[in-house]
Scaffold this motif. Structure first.
Motif, mmCIF file in Angstrom:
data_model
loop_
_atom_site.group_PDB
_atom_site.id
_atom_site.type_symbol
_atom_site.label_atom_id
_atom_site.label_comp_id
_atom_site.label_asym_id
_atom_site.label_seq_id
_atom_site.Cartn_x
_atom_site.Cartn_y
_atom_site.Cartn_z
ATOM 1 N N SER A 160 0.795 -1.228 0.000
ATOM 2 C CA SER A 160 0.000 0.000 0.000
ATOM 3 C C SER A 160 0.826 1.276 0.000
ATOM 4 O O SER A 160 0.967 1.937 1.017
ATOM 5 N N ASP A 171 -1.301 5.667 -8.270
ATOM 6 C CA ASP A 171 -1.263 4.456 -9.089
ATOM 7 C C ASP A 171 -0.399 4.637 -10.334
ATOM 8 O O ASP A 171 0.361 3.744 -10.723
ATOM 9 N N GLN A 184 3.806 -5.524 -6.054
ATOM 10 C CA GLN A 184 2.943 -5.078 -4.971
ATOM 11 C C GLN A 184 2.324 -6.273 -4.272
ATOM 12 O O GLN A 184 2.163 -7.334 -4.863
ATOM 13 N N CYS A 202 -0.985 -7.329 -1.488
ATOM 14 C CA CYS A 202 -2.217 -6.968 -0.762
ATOM 15 C C CYS A 202 -2.992 -5.848 -1.426
ATOM 16 O O CYS A 202 -4.025 -5.434 -0.900
ATOM 17 N N GLU A 203 -2.510 -5.349 -2.525
ATOM 18 C CA GLU A 203 -3.128 -4.192 -3.123
ATOM 19 C C GLU A 203 -2.373 -3.944 -4.422
ATOM 20 O O GLU A 203 -1.150 -3.860 -4.418
ATOM 21 N N SER A 223 -2.524 -10.500 -4.322
ATOM 22 C CA SER A 223 -3.537 -9.957 -3.414
ATOM 23 C C SER A 223 -4.682 -10.946 -3.257
ATOM 24 O O SER A 223 -4.744 -11.961 -3.938
ATOM 25 N N ASP A 280 -10.357 -8.233 -2.647
ATOM 26 C CA ASP A 280 -10.940 -7.500 -1.530
ATOM 27 C C ASP A 280 -12.430 -7.228 -1.722
ATOM 28 O O ASP A 280 -13.213 -7.252 -0.771
ATOM 29 N N ALA A 338 -6.871 3.862 1.284
ATOM 30 C CA ALA A 338 -6.162 2.781 0.610
ATOM 31 C C ALA A 338 -7.057 2.170 -0.468
ATOM 32 O O ALA A 338 -8.275 2.132 -0.340
ATOM 33 N N ARG A 339 -6.418 1.699 -1.492
ATOM 34 C CA ARG A 339 -7.153 1.072 -2.578
ATOM 35 C C ARG A 339 -7.965 -0.129 -2.097
ATOM 36 O O ARG A 339 -9.123 -0.315 -2.487
ATOM 37 N N SER A 340 -7.374 -0.927 -1.222
ATOM 38 C CA SER A 340 -8.089 -2.098 -0.717
ATOM 39 C C SER A 340 -9.347 -1.657 0.041
ATOM 40 O O SER A 340 -10.374 -2.323 -0.014
ATOM 41 N N ARG A 388 -13.203 -2.763 -0.740
ATOM 42 C CA ARG A 388 -14.075 -3.379 0.261
ATOM 43 C C ARG A 388 -15.391 -2.610 0.343
ATOM 44 O O ARG A 388 -16.444 -3.200 0.545
ATOM 45 N N ARG A 444 -1.195 -10.310 -12.410
ATOM 46 C CA ARG A 444 -1.859 -10.212 -11.109
ATOM 47 C C ARG A 444 -2.272 -11.582 -10.617
ATOM 48 O O ARG A 444 -2.934 -12.329 -11.334
#
Lengths: 332, 332
Positions: free
Chosen positions: A125, A130, A144, A146-147, A158, A161, A188-190, A194, A317
């Motif tokens: 993150s 981006d 990257q 988790c995100e 990732s 999410d 955050a993007r995540s 969500r 990804r």
DNA sequence: CTGTTAGCGCGTTCAG
DNA sequence: CTGAACGCGCTAACAG
């Protein structure tokens, strides 16, 4: 005494620097006797090859850097443990640095890749846009975790999410939730993904969200309490709250309990991450498990491919499956 | 395209490499026009000095390494944050690496100091014997934090663990504790010192410890539960338990509560560290606050002195004051 | 199997 | 104020 060099070792061992170097690097083309003499000299002089000289000559460091906002997070530390173990198996050392969410410090750390202090970078993150992440990924060994930035060249590992949040909110609805609220973050993007999952699940059930609270701060316990307090001031009260992290959920549970209401009786609460906080909380939290260790491993594998195969084989990804863990904070 | 070098920059700017280098390092002896030309060339070529070449030439890296068993600890992360901030102010980058308690990996990381990958080392509860730490401190730039080896040359920053434990146990006794127990660890030096403090306080009060439980594992929540369970099997039951960390204390409280007893009514429980866990626990934990951030800062200052003043000015051992925080888990 | 040698990219003399 | 040249310690290519 000054530091010993290959020259010193060569002189002491009575051989040439070439032979010393060959022994150092495990070349098979060295006689046993030379090997022994060199080994003895190295021990006697307490010699260690100087990293900077070796790195300069080899044009690589066998070190990677892992960046995160802060280290005190169960998910981050587990991800980095996975990455570190995988890296070690390939002979790489993993170094970790916190950015404190400061773009300037982040930039300084990223420069360590640009100036060859490390061979690769794992980002958790990032604070940079981006677009910048995409530009970096285009030319440098960056992955990257988790995100993943919304940019062509960006790649990483990732969970999904959006889907994870969707699954959790559907669980809340299936177990009786009708007035749904969420405590998340858009920083955050995540967090934004969500939120999308939350909205989708609520909409599909034909409900409308009564409250939506967001914070741009960290996902910490005190933030959870503060935001839950706001929630408790609303009428009608929500009967189910989806939180963006276990820590926030713990704060939320605490605030609700202190207000004399029951969890999940009056209000159900769900967390995210399946960290130890989820088990420490009373009642124990229903949450989403992220395969953090595996994500770290895969992130390193992807990075390794990127480092060793100059242009090709970008793994793109990778999304790993999450898991819904039902405990006692929802009407399971 | 291949990476640009000083040569390329010099050619593009129409000056010599010497001038480029002077601009890079902010030497005042450069004309404005040269400065501008070089700056333009650097931007055009997207040039960055190669770290390994510069480190080799300068014989230093401006990087330090901080070692700890694991990163997911509120005290460790706060100590390293303090060290990192102080280091940044002096132009150093702080890298962090977990050893996972593996002596081999620890050795590999320590070698990064020996081979000049970094200029200095901050160690947090090493696995290596005190003697080895002493030997290292003798010749290398190493400083310990939160725990100082019992060796002549070792130095660092810490609280007085023995006194802190003593203070806490006296508090437990003053508030009615008569059958005292402790859940600690002998694996770490700080754990042994806390045990000493515990014993001293109990002895001075004319009491004798009913139970003493120790674990060599980590200070985690599950360990706390497991050890508390053993404690609950003993007769007579203790009426006050001193734990070596908040996390263990939280596990202990949980186990006692689940058994139908009350904290602190039936059994008082005390933690250590004043981490967020202490506030998350119900009831909130009485604990000892360590000035973690300040300890990190001071550790770096000491390391800096060690790095810049070859032999002299060893700051020795610095002990910072701790603080007893009384909350609801003891009969405050 | 071994010794010699040429750089890797940079900072820093020393002349000018 | 600037340019030329040396060498930091190491690896790898080449000759023997």
């Amino acid at each position: 005494m000054a530091r010993a060099t290959v020259q010193d070792v060569a002189k002491t061992a009575g051989v040439s620097v070439g032979t010393v170097s060959r022994v150092l690097n495990g070349s098979p083309a060295v006689s046993e006797s030379s090997k022994a003499k060199v080994a003895a000299a190295i021990r006697q002089l307490n010699y260690r090859p100087l990293a900077s000289a070796r790195d300069l000559r080899r044009d690589r460091t066998m070190r990677i850097l892992a960046l995160a906002k802060n280290l005190y997070s169960p998910v981050i530390s587990e991800v980095f443990r996975g990455a570190g173990d995988a890296a070690a198996r390939s002979g790489y050392v993993t170094l970790i640095a916190p950015t404190a969410g400061d773009p300037e410090r982040e930039q300084q750390l990223v420069d360590m890749l640009r100036n060859g202090s490390v061979d690769g970078l794992i980002m958790f993150s990032p604070t940079m846009p981006d677009e910048d992440v995409g530009d970096m990924a285009e030319q440098l060994s960056v992955v990257q975790v988790c995100e993943i930035a919304d940019a062509e060249a960006a790649f990483g590992v990732s969970i999904d999410d959006r889907q994870a949040a969707f699954d959790m909110v559907r669980h809340l609805i299936e177990t009786g939730g009708r007035r749904l609220a969420m405590i998340g973050t858009r920083a955050a993007r995540s967090g934004r993904l969500r939120e999308e999952g939350f909205r989708k699940a609520v909409a599909e059930a034909g409900l409308s969200p009564d409250q939506m609270l967001f914070t741009d701060g960290d996902f910490d316990f005190h933030a959870g309490r503060r935001l839950a307090r706001e929630l408790l001031g609303a009428r009608p009260l929500p009967d189910a709250v989806f939180c963006g992290s276990d820590t926030v959920a713990a704060g939320c549970v605490r605030e609700i309990t202190d207000a004399g209401l029951r969890v999940p009786g009056d209000i159900a609460v769900a967390g995210f991450d399946d960290s130890i906080q989820a088990e420490m909380c009373v009642p124990e939290l229903t949450t989403i498990r992220q395969p953090a260790y595996a994500m770290g491993q895969l992130a390193f594998e992807a990075l390794l491919a990127r480092m060793t195969e100059p242009e090709g084989h970008r793994r793109g990804r990778t999304f790993l499956p999450h898991e819904l863990i039902v405990r006692d904070s929802t009407n399971g």
